[in-house]
Structures are given as structure tokens and as C-alpha cells.
Design a protein around this motif. Sequence first.
Motif, PDB file in Angstrom:
ATOM      1  N   ASN A 105       0.826  -1.217   0.000  1.00 46.25           N
ATOM      2  CA  ASN A 105       0.000   0.000   0.000  1.00 46.25           C
ATOM      3  C   ASN A 105       0.860   1.267   0.000  1.00 46.25           C
ATOM      4  O   ASN A 105       0.735   2.118   0.870  1.00 46.25           O
ATOM      5  N   THR A 107       2.664   4.826  -1.059  1.00 46.40           N
ATOM      6  CA  THR A 107       2.321   6.132  -1.611  1.00 46.40           C
ATOM      7  C   THR A 107       3.555   6.722  -2.286  1.00 46.40           C
ATOM      8  O   THR A 107       4.681   6.327  -2.005  1.00 46.40           O
ATOM      9  N   LEU A 135       0.240   6.648 -11.875  1.00 46.90           N
ATOM     10  CA  LEU A 135      -1.043   6.123 -11.398  1.00 46.90           C
ATOM     11  C   LEU A 135      -1.641   5.159 -12.419  1.00 46.90           C
ATOM     12  O   LEU A 135      -2.230   4.132 -12.065  1.00 46.90           O
ATOM     13  N   LYS A 142      -0.730   5.133  -4.478  1.00 49.47           N
ATOM     14  CA  LYS A 142      -1.507   6.354  -4.236  1.00 49.47           C
ATOM     15  C   LYS A 142      -0.557   7.536  -4.086  1.00 49.47           C
ATOM     16  O   LYS A 142       0.592   7.376  -3.694  1.00 49.47           O
ATOM     17  N   ASP A 144       0.806  10.809  -2.227  1.00 51.22           N
ATOM     18  CA  ASP A 144       0.839  11.522  -0.942  1.00 51.22           C
ATOM     19  C   ASP A 144       1.927  12.582  -1.057  1.00 51.22           C
ATOM     20  O   ASP A 144       3.114  12.269  -1.066  1.00 51.22           O
TER      21      ASP A 144
END
Length: 388
Positions: A105, A107, A135, A142, A144
Motif C-alpha cells: 500500500n 504512496t 497512477l 496512491k 501523498d
Amino acid sequence: MERLILVRYGEIYLKGQNRPFFEKMLINNIKKTLEPFGKPKVYKAQGRIYIENLKVEGIVLDRLSKVFGAIGINPAWKTDKDLEAIQAMVKAVMEDALEKATKENLTFKVESRRADKTFPMNSMDLSRKMGGFILKNFPGLKVDVHNPDIKINLEIREHAYAYHENIPGAGGMPVGTNGKTALLLSGGIDSPVAGWMIAKRGVRLTAVHYHSFPYTSDKAKEKVIDLCRLLTEYCGPIRLHVVPFTEIQQELYEKCPDGLLTILMRRFMMRIAERIAKKEGAQALVTGESIGQVASQTLEALASTDDVVTMPVFRPLVGLDKNEIVEISKKINTYETSILPYEDCCTVFVPRHPVTRPKLEKVRQAETLVDVEALIERALEDVEVYDL
Ligand code: ATP
Ligand code: MG
């Protein structure tokens, strides 16, 4: 698309007019440390150092992270300044980052700098465009912008460059910019750390080791050679002088008061080291002593050892606790070698009751019982020299 390494440097920025000298030394030291790995092109531009024509691999980055004067190392990519080429580069950088990632997960953020103002996109637009590209091509990632796991730095200069890793450099100043010292190097934990700390300030080292054959073995000598080799990765080439110390120790043992043995030995070590230092063009002596660590490191004992030399004596560990020194020795990778159990000349002839607060007059007096000059000369005749 090509690979390269960027090296950033810090403190040497502060050196004003001497800056070119410091930069040149850093470049030389980098070239030297990379010699076993090929013939890279190493040059300075935009206040940092570029290393090209070299395989970017772990061992090379490890070596670079030991070069004093560098504060950060970025394994990087380089390509043409067109959007497709840049996208392909960003993809390669992200693939590398994901391969090295240790969690899920993730960023990310793309940060761009446009030094070439003729490039048609400004840095904000470029970051956004590359962010969108990532992306689309790496589902699951993701953005950030505040605290990303992966930060891709993109720079548009004479070429386009990108990197995601920043490996900390060793800091300090390039070795060779601040003269030379002679390190009294035992096989223990402390003296290699002391040498490392002085070299970190840009000082070249030559090393002096006292060997008491047959009381100390060839293994003990090899251990010191190994320690020197480990230090060369940081400090550059080191000339090691192995000085025969048996006769001096035996003489002192037979003729002088037992309690002063260690202090008297240390005085001989300092005198001989100073002679070697002078011959080698070194301007100061370095030891691994720290106040109060053992009987021979009280203030009186330290003063008594300084009494016999005129050169400055540097003791960079003077205010450190043993565990702090151990920590550094682990960090610089000398610890495992230092703790190998080969006897040192100081541990062979230990007094039963060492005098901890030796009176200088008494020490000087005790020394008149041996022929100091003759002993020193004979020891200097049989010095073995190793260029490491
Ligand atoms: P080290 O861990 O560096 O051996 P130490 O705590 O064991 O230090 P001593 O043995 O008292 O302390 O030595 C103090 C310092 O004297 C050492 O740090 C080193 O600089 C120098 N020294 C001691 N023994 C030798 C030796 N055999 N050859 C060269 N220098 C030595
Ligand atoms: Mg020791």
C-alpha cells in the motif's frame, strides 16, 4: 537511458576560496575508491559530482558511502529531454523503487526541477504529468505529497535525470585536505575508531603498531594489518609501520619499577611514533585513549606520556564512554576484527600494581635506568613497512 550516480557534498561548500581544492580532492578520492570497479567518468557540475560509465551495484554504493566529504549518494538514471523518454525513465525508477520496497500500500510523489528553462513544461506540470503516468501504469499506488513512501526526483538539465534513493554519505571532509597524522594503532577497539574520527576531518593517516614477538603472535600482527585495510576504505591508502617492541619491554621489565611499567612503555611508544611521524611528514599523533578508561589513562598518566613528545597529541575519544566507542566501531565495521582474541603487547607485560597517578619526576627518574636513545634506535632499525 543510462545509469549514473550523483554524489552530494556539504561542508566543503563552506570553504570559500579553497572550494576547488576540496572538490578536486573529493573527486580524486572517489576515483581512487572506485578503481577496483572500472574506469568511470567522474566530474563536477551544478555543485555535485556525477559518476558515469560504471555499473551501479551495492558494493559500489557501499564504497561511496564511506568517502569522507560526501553527504548523500543518489543512484540515478539519465535520458533525453523528451516526454516519452522521460516517461520510460520514470517507469524504470518506479520499478526499482517497488523492487526495494519493504511494505505494501505504497504512496508516492514526483518532485521536478527544471533548470533548463527552454524545456516546454514547467516543473509543476511535469510532476503532475508524471504522477498521472505512474497512477495509470502502477495500479495500487496512491499519491501523498506530504509524506510519500517513494519520492521520485526528476531534474531537467542538459539531460533529464531521475532518482528515488538517497543513501547517507560519510560526512566530514575529503581525506587529504587537512594534512597527515600518525595513528598509534593497537589491535583493540579504540584506536581504529580514533583514526577514523581524525580521518573524517580530512586528515590522512599513517599507522604505527608495536609488536612484541614472540610474546605476541603473527596473528596479532595480521589482525592489525586487517584493521588498517578496513580503515583504508574510509581513509584512503595507509602506510603501516610495525615496530619491534620486545627488547624495550624486556629492558623496562628487568630494570624499572614494576608499577610504572605501562607508563614507561607508553612513553617509548610516543617517542618512536613521533620519529616515524616526522619521517612521514605527519604533524600530530593520534591515540585511542579516553580519560579514566584504564589505569594508564588517568590525567597524570596522559600528561606523563605527552611529556616526551613535542608534537600535538590528538585523542578524539577522550570524552567518550566505552559503549559509545563500541557503537562507532560497529558502525565502521572494525569491531568484529578488534575483538579477535590475540594478545596485545600491552597485555603481555602488565604490572601487578600499576601506579595510577604517576609523579612525573618519578617517571623521568625511573627512565634513567635504561638507555632510552639506544633502545629507540634499535627498534627503528627493524621497522617493517606495509603500504595498504
Ligand atoms: P585500544 O582499544 O585502542 O587498544 P585500549 O583501551 O586497549 O585501546 P591501551 O591499551 O591503554 O588502551 O592503549 C591506549 C592507546 O595506546 C591505544 O588506543 C593506542 O593508540 C595506543 N597503543 C596501545 N597499544 C599499542 C600497540 N601495541 N601499538 C600501537 N599503539 C598502541
Ligand atoms: Mg589496547
